[in-house]
Design a protein around this motif. Structure first.
Motif, PDB file in Angstrom:
ATOM      1  N   SER A 114       5.598  -1.298   4.110  1.00 13.54           N
ATOM      2  CA  SER A 114       5.167  -0.007   4.068  1.00 13.54           C
ATOM      3  C   SER A 114       3.650  -0.164   3.942  1.00 13.54           C
ATOM      4  N   SER A 115       3.125  -1.070   3.219  1.00 11.89           N
ATOM      5  CA  SER A 115       1.726  -1.112   2.787  1.00 11.89           C
ATOM      6  C   SER A 115       1.312   0.191   2.100  1.00 11.89           C
ATOM      7  N   VAL A 116       2.378   0.662   1.448  1.00 16.58           N
ATOM      8  CA  VAL A 116       2.259   1.782   0.514  1.00 16.58           C
ATOM      9  C   VAL A 116       2.033   1.278  -0.961  1.00 16.58           C
ATOM     10  N   ASN A 117       0.868   1.294  -1.433  1.00 15.25           N
ATOM     11  CA  ASN A 117       0.611   0.916  -3.176  1.00 15.25           C
ATOM     12  C   ASN A 117       1.040   1.781  -4.090  1.00 15.25           C
ATOM     13  N   ASP A 118       1.299   2.986  -3.833  1.00 14.32           N
ATOM     14  CA  ASP A 118       1.646   4.128  -5.162  1.00 14.32           C
ATOM     15  C   ASP A 118       2.435   5.090  -4.544  1.00 14.32           C
ATOM     16  N   GLY A 119       3.558   5.420  -5.068  1.00 13.50           N
ATOM     17  CA  GLY A 119       4.284   6.560  -4.657  1.00 13.50           C
ATOM     18  C   GLY A 119       5.708   6.234  -5.000  1.00 13.50           C
TER      19      GLY A 119
ATOM     20  N   SER B 147       3.424   8.398   5.056  1.00 15.98           N
ATOM     21  CA  SER B 147       4.716   8.091   4.841  1.00 15.98           C
ATOM     22  C   SER B 147       5.605   7.100   5.778  1.00 15.98           C
ATOM     23  N   LYS B 148       6.450   6.272   5.531  1.00 12.81           N
ATOM     24  CA  LYS B 148       7.198   5.282   6.353  1.00 12.81           C
ATOM     25  C   LYS B 148       8.632   5.713   6.237  1.00 12.81           C
ATOM     26  N   LEU B 149       9.359   5.331   7.596  1.00 12.14           N
ATOM     27  CA  LEU B 149      10.652   5.471   7.440  1.00 12.14           C
ATOM     28  C   LEU B 149      11.238   4.221   7.888  1.00 12.14           C
ATOM     29  N   PHE B 150      12.306   3.667   7.288  1.00 16.10           N
ATOM     30  CA  PHE B 150      13.041   2.532   7.378  1.00 16.10           C
ATOM     31  C   PHE B 150      14.571   2.719   7.658  1.00 16.10           C
TER      32      PHE B 150
END
Length: 54
Positions: free
Chosen positions: A31-36, A2-5
């Motif tokens: 975030s470089s998150v691809n799915d979520g 997870s990432k927090l901005f």
């Protein structure tokens, strides 16, 4: 993973809509998150988040 901005958004009127779409898109990209999911949280008691279709 997870990432927090965190962003601070200032208003100039008592009633105002601020478009945060670009901030959300930027955060997702960085975030470089691809799915979520992305959760938008507003901790202020007199402010809120709304979905407005143009």
């Amino acid at each position: 993973m997870s990432k927090l901005f965190t962003y601070s958004i200032n208003t100039t009127k008592s009633d105002e809509f601020i478009n945060i779409t670009n901030l959300l898109k930027k955060s997702i990209k960085e975030s470089s998150v691809n799915d979520g999911i992305a959760i938008v949280f507003c901790p202020h008691t007199t402010a809120g988040i709304t979905i407005n279709e143009s």
